[in-house]
Enzyme design. Structure first.
Site, PDB file in Angstrom:
ATOM      1  N   HIS A  39       0.823  -1.226   0.000  1.00 43.75           N
ATOM      2  CA  HIS A  39       0.000   0.000   0.000  1.00 43.75           C
ATOM      3  C   HIS A  39       0.854   1.272   0.000  1.00 43.75           C
ATOM      4  CE1 HIS A  39      -3.486  -2.464   0.534  1.00 43.75           C
ATOM      5  NE2 HIS A  39      -3.141  -2.867   1.742  1.00 43.75           N
ATOM      6  N   ASP A  69      -2.237 -10.675  -2.164  1.00 44.10           N
ATOM      7  CA  ASP A  69      -2.804 -10.230  -0.885  1.00 44.10           C
ATOM      8  C   ASP A  69      -4.308  -9.958  -1.072  1.00 44.10           C
ATOM      9  OD1 ASP A  69      -1.762  -8.786   1.924  1.00 44.10           O
ATOM     10  OD2 ASP A  69      -3.556  -7.826   1.089  1.00 44.10           O
ATOM     11  N   HIS A  97      -5.992  -7.506  -0.109  1.00 42.94           N
ATOM     12  CA  HIS A  97      -6.241  -6.097  -0.403  1.00 42.94           C
ATOM     13  C   HIS A  97      -5.539  -5.689  -1.705  1.00 42.94           C
ATOM     14  CE1 HIS A  97      -6.514  -6.467   4.056  1.00 42.94           C
ATOM     15  NE2 HIS A  97      -7.579  -5.705   3.888  1.00 42.94           N
ATOM     16  N   ASP A 125      -3.835 -13.018   3.911  1.00 45.86           N
ATOM     17  CA  ASP A 125      -5.166 -12.632   4.410  1.00 45.86           C
ATOM     18  C   ASP A 125      -6.289 -13.092   3.478  1.00 45.86           C
ATOM     19  OD1 ASP A 125      -4.072 -10.785   2.668  1.00 45.86           O
ATOM     20  OD2 ASP A 125      -4.440  -9.037   3.930  1.00 45.86           O
TER      21      ASP A 125
HETATM   22  C1  OKP Z   1      -2.698  -4.286   4.839  1.00 44.10           C
HETATM   23  B1  OKP Z   1      -2.329  -5.449   3.916  1.00 44.10           B
HETATM   24  C2  OKP Z   1     -10.837  -0.720   7.585  1.00 44.10           C
HETATM   25  C3  OKP Z   1      -9.498  -0.668   8.244  1.00 44.10           C
HETATM   26  C4  OKP Z   1      -8.422  -0.662   7.193  1.00 44.10           C
HETATM   27  C5  OKP Z   1      -6.195  -1.400   6.756  1.00 44.10           C
HETATM   28  C6  OKP Z   1      -5.872  -2.744   6.233  1.00 44.10           C
HETATM   29  C7  OKP Z   1      -4.482  -2.799   5.713  1.00 44.10           C
HETATM   30  C8  OKP Z   1      -4.146  -4.148   5.137  1.00 44.10           C
HETATM   31  N1  OKP Z   1     -11.801  -1.335   8.438  1.00 44.10           N
HETATM   32  N2  OKP Z   1      -7.323  -1.427   7.622  1.00 44.10           N
HETATM   33  O1  OKP Z   1      -2.849  -5.345   2.608  1.00 44.10           O
HETATM   34  O2  OKP Z   1      -2.661  -6.741   4.444  1.00 44.10           O
HETATM   35 ZN    ZN Z   2      -3.911  -7.327   2.946  1.00 39.60          ZN
END
Ligand code: OKP
Ligand code: ZN
Length: 342
Positions: A163, A197, A199, A286
């Site tokens: 990110h 990932d 996300h 994840d």
């Molecule tokens: C990082 B990686 C929303 C909260 C957002 C951020 C998640 C970051 C993930 N409820 N939290 O891609 O695993």
């Molecule tokens: Zn993630």
């Protein structure tokens, strides 16, 4: 037997809290225990040679991130100590953020924090810089072992990186480990970056968006419903000379092994067509069905199958640890992925 790069410096980044939607303050999901679990699972298996990263210095980092942003990451915590109220000293985390089109960079620390920090999920604590620097060194070390002839290498990066953009931290990420490794390798051959990932890899997407020599692909939860919300859509395909060299594969909540593996095969087909010299994988776990943050239903056998499908490309491959928040299962999940490459 392939090299795994690990630095104990990761543990210096250990924020005690994070901010959830609604302003709720909860214990951080991105913990030092995550890396320790992975390390012990890989160590116990005996299938890997666990090595400290080399020191490649700042140059390969500055080839991806702006100098002013890196200076901010290095110095912000010390500066924060001079002005923070007692109860706010643990972490620099602004409450006001720069909006697009509203991008003057102020001189004050909190002004710069709002400028370089893109959300509430990347606080800067006492050891954040040291940990992020060591994760980037592990990433470059994995890349470097490929150019020395290794077929596979894994960087146990913590904090994660995908990110982080050229000049911004967000979502537990400060330095984009995968982008730094991919850019380092791109001096030698074309590179494909595959982000699995849960996300969307928005930082990596942004960094290579205009480049045709680094193909970036990301499979992830549909940003319509999920972090990072504003990037990761199927219509985003690169721009200028990079048009056609980025692809997003948004997937619905509940996605299971079969649907995931079908989509992955489409992404791998694009990689085969691109004919890269190297592959970098942003390996977030994840996607696992029992993850604390993710909403997919991928099994451990599914993770092993993902590894097997990627390994079947038979490309020199550097894998980077990204997310994965079922700490208990994380070691076994990473092991399931990596064993496909042994
Ligand atoms: C990082 B990686 C929303 C909260 C957002 C951020 C998640 C970051 C993930 N409820 N939290 O891609 O695993
Ligand atoms: Zn993630």
């Amino acid at each position: 037997m392939f090299p795994v790069f690990y630095s104990p410096q990761h543990a210096r980044h250990a924020p005690s809290f994070e901010i959830f939607d609604g302003g709720e303050r909860v214990p951080s999901y991105e913990t030092p225990q995550r890396a320790e679990r992975i390390l012990s699972a890989l160590r116990e298996s005996g299938d890997f040679s666990i090595l400290p990263p080399g020191d490649f210095g700042l140059e390969p980092i500055l080839a991806v991130h702006s100098g002013d942003y890196v200076d901010f990451l290095r110095t912000a915590y010390a500066e924060w100590q001079n002005q923070a109220r007692e109860s706010a000293r643990e972490a620099l985390l602004p409450a006001t953020f720069a909006l697009p089109g509203w991008r003057r960079k102020p001189k004050s620390l909190l002004g710069r924090a709002g400028y370089y920090m893109n959300d509430l999920s990347a606080p800067i604590t006492a050891g954040t810089w040291e940990a992020a620097f060591s994760a980037a060194q592990s990433a470059i070390s994995a890349a470097s072992s490929l150019t020395s002839g290794a077929k596979t290498a894994y960087a146990l990066c913590r904090p994660p990186g995908h990110h982080a953009s050229r000049s911004g931290c967000a979502g537990y990420c400060y330095l984009n480990n995968a982008a730094i490794a991919a850019n380092w390798l791109s001096a030698r051959a074309k590179v494909a970056v595959l982000d699995i990932d849960y996300h969307a890899g928005n930082g990596t997407q942004e960094i290579f968006y205009r480049r045709p020599d680094v193909l970036t692909l990301s499979l992830h939860a549909d940003p319509e419903e999920e972090y990072p919300y504003f990037m990761g859509y199927a219509t985003e395909n690169g721009s200028g000379p990079g048009l056609g060299f980025h692809e997003n594969f948004p997937l619905p909540p509940g996605t299971g092994d079969d649907a995931y593996l079908d989509t992955l095969e489409r992404a791998l087909e694009r990689i085969r067509e691109f004919e890269p010299g190297f592959l970098v994988v942003s390996a977030g776990m994840d996607i696992y069905g029992e993850d604390a943050l993710g909403q997919f239903s991928i099994s451990r056998a599914g993770i092993a199958a993902i590894g097997a499908q990627i390994a079947a490309l038979r490309l020199p491959t550097a894998l980077m640890q990204e997310g994965g928040y079922n700490t208990e299962a994380l070691g076994r999940n990473v092991l399931a992925l990596l064993r496909a490459f042994v």
